[in-house]
Scaffold this motif. Structure first.
Motif, short mmCIF file in Angstrom:
data_model
loop_
_atom_site.label_atom_id
_atom_site.label_comp_id
_atom_site.label_asym_id
_atom_site.label_seq_id
_atom_site.Cartn_x
_atom_site.Cartn_y
_atom_site.Cartn_z
N ILE A 109 0.83 -1.21 0.00
CA ILE A 109 0.00 0.00 0.00
C ILE A 109 0.86 1.26 0.00
O ILE A 109 1.88 1.34 0.69
N PRO A 114 0.48 4.56 1.39
CA PRO A 114 -0.47 5.16 2.33
C PRO A 114 -0.41 6.69 2.38
O PRO A 114 0.56 7.32 1.96
N SER A 115 -1.47 7.27 2.93
CA SER A 115 -1.50 8.70 3.23
C SER A 115 -0.65 8.96 4.47
O SER A 115 -0.22 8.03 5.16
N GLN A 116 -0.43 10.23 4.79
CA GLN A 116 0.39 10.56 5.95
C GLN A 116 -0.25 10.09 7.25
O GLN A 116 0.44 9.60 8.15
N ASP A 117 -1.57 10.21 7.36
CA ASP A 117 -2.19 9.72 8.58
C ASP A 117 -2.14 8.20 8.67
O ASP A 117 -2.04 7.63 9.76
N GLY A 118 -2.14 7.54 7.50
CA GLY A 118 -1.98 6.10 7.48
C GLY A 118 -0.59 5.67 7.92
O GLY A 118 -0.43 4.71 8.69
N GLU A 155 -0.29 6.12 11.73
CA GLU A 155 -0.93 5.06 12.51
C GLU A 155 -0.15 3.76 12.42
O GLU A 155 -0.05 3.01 13.40
N TYR A 156 0.42 3.49 11.25
CA TYR A 156 1.23 2.27 11.06
C TYR A 156 2.45 2.30 11.99
O TYR A 156 2.70 1.36 12.75
N CYS A 192 7.13 4.53 2.55
CA CYS A 192 7.05 5.14 3.89
C CYS A 192 7.87 6.44 3.87
O CYS A 192 8.98 6.50 4.40
N THR A 204 4.32 14.95 10.06
CA THR A 204 4.12 13.57 10.53
C THR A 204 5.23 13.15 11.48
O THR A 204 4.99 12.54 12.52
#
Length: 312
Positions: free
Chosen positions: A112, A114-118, A121-122, A142, A148
């Protein structure tokens, strides 16, 4: 209270040696670690990129931790790689904590983008899953923004930031904004190539692939860099670093398989076997590396431990 050690100096990333049937050779793995420690590497990171984390199962992962601890015996900090599938990553952090190692390097999520919020959270989920030290590895999918990383800086377990993306403008922003909040680690492929730039923006440590077979070169290079000996740095670049860098760029996957080839060349019990999708080193590239290693031995050699020799 977290009391585990934070990595400093040149960081050792042992490979995961494979037998001809591609099962793990744990004896060779322990020899690899002992070799790195004997030759002055100041921490050990097992089952990371060079250790083919992507290709080992959870049972093998735990066995690598056990075998690493048996040989290290508290002499240097030990870190594991974790990441990819979030569920698997949390299994890996649990095992790392269970075996009381120092911490882990958080590798990018699987597939994936991901977005910055993703991403937040990861990394947060993994870092907070145990009290161990965590280091986030910026590369591939990443890639962090400053906002972030500032949010992640509020997580006590997150102690380090490793960069494998190479955006110097972003890295200057990070180090200027966050100062000594993190240990800043250069994780670029063949990090010796870029370390002069990184050291000037606050990165005091790096991961060294070539230390698996010519650690004395890394040591002399880093000492020259720290001492401002530009002539010695250039000499090592021309003799060793750039020739290896040229070979490494010839084929994807050489960031791993070329290390194993170098180890086999110096006499360590590590074959040029890798699990797919990584491919072994081509014969002509193997011979080219062999010539570079011979030159390193003749001009810079001061090797200790398994497959040992002491040069000039």
């Amino acid at each position: 209270m977290q009391t585990k050690e934070i990595p400093t100096g040149i960081l050792g990333f042992p490979v995961t040696p494979m037998n001809d049937d591609l099962s793990i050779d744990y004896v060779a793995f322990q020899r690899n670690i002992e070799f790195l420690i004997e030759n002055g590497l100041e921490s050990i990171f097992i089952a990371c990129g060079a250790g083919e984390l992507h290709a080992i199962n959870i049972e093998e992962y735990e066995q690598l931790i056990v075998k690493a601890k048996e040989v290290v015996k508290g002499r240097v900090p030990v870190y594991t790689g974790v990441g990819g599938n979030i569920t698997t990553a949390l299994q890996q952090t649990k095992l790392s904590a269970q075996h009381q190692i120092d911490g882990y390097l958080i590798l990018p999520p699987y597939l994936i983008d991901p977005s910055q919020d993703g991403i937040y959270e990861y990394v947060k989920t993994i870092a907070e899953s145990t009290p161990l030290n965590a280091i986030v590895y910026q590369r591939d999918n990443c890639i962090l923004t400053l906002d972030t990383l500032k949010k992640l800086a509020n997580i006590p377990q997150l102690k380090g930031f490793k960069d494998g993306a190479g955006n110097i403008e972003t890295n200057v922003e990070f180090t200027q904004a966050l100062g000594d909040r993190f240990v800043w680690i250069n994780g670029m492929p063949l990090a010796e190539v870029t370390m002069p730039t990184y050291i000037n923006i606050g990165y005091a440590t790096y991961s060294s692939a070539i230390s698996n077979y010519i650690p004395y070169v890394s040591k002399q290079y880093f000492e020259a860099l720290q001492n401002g000996d530009k002539e010695k740095v250039k000499e090592i670049y021309d003799d060793i670093i750039f020739p290896i860098h040229h070979i490494r760029k010839q084929k994807k996957g050489y960031a791993v398989s070329l290390i194993k080839a170098g180890m086999e060349i110096i006499g360590l019990p590590v074959s040029n076997n890798v699990r797919p999708p990584i491919a072994p080193v081509e014969p002509e590239h193997y011979e080219a590396l062999k010539a570079i290693v011979a030159k390193a031995k003749e001009k810079y050699g001061n090797l200790k431990g398994d497959g040992s020799y002491v040069g000039n």
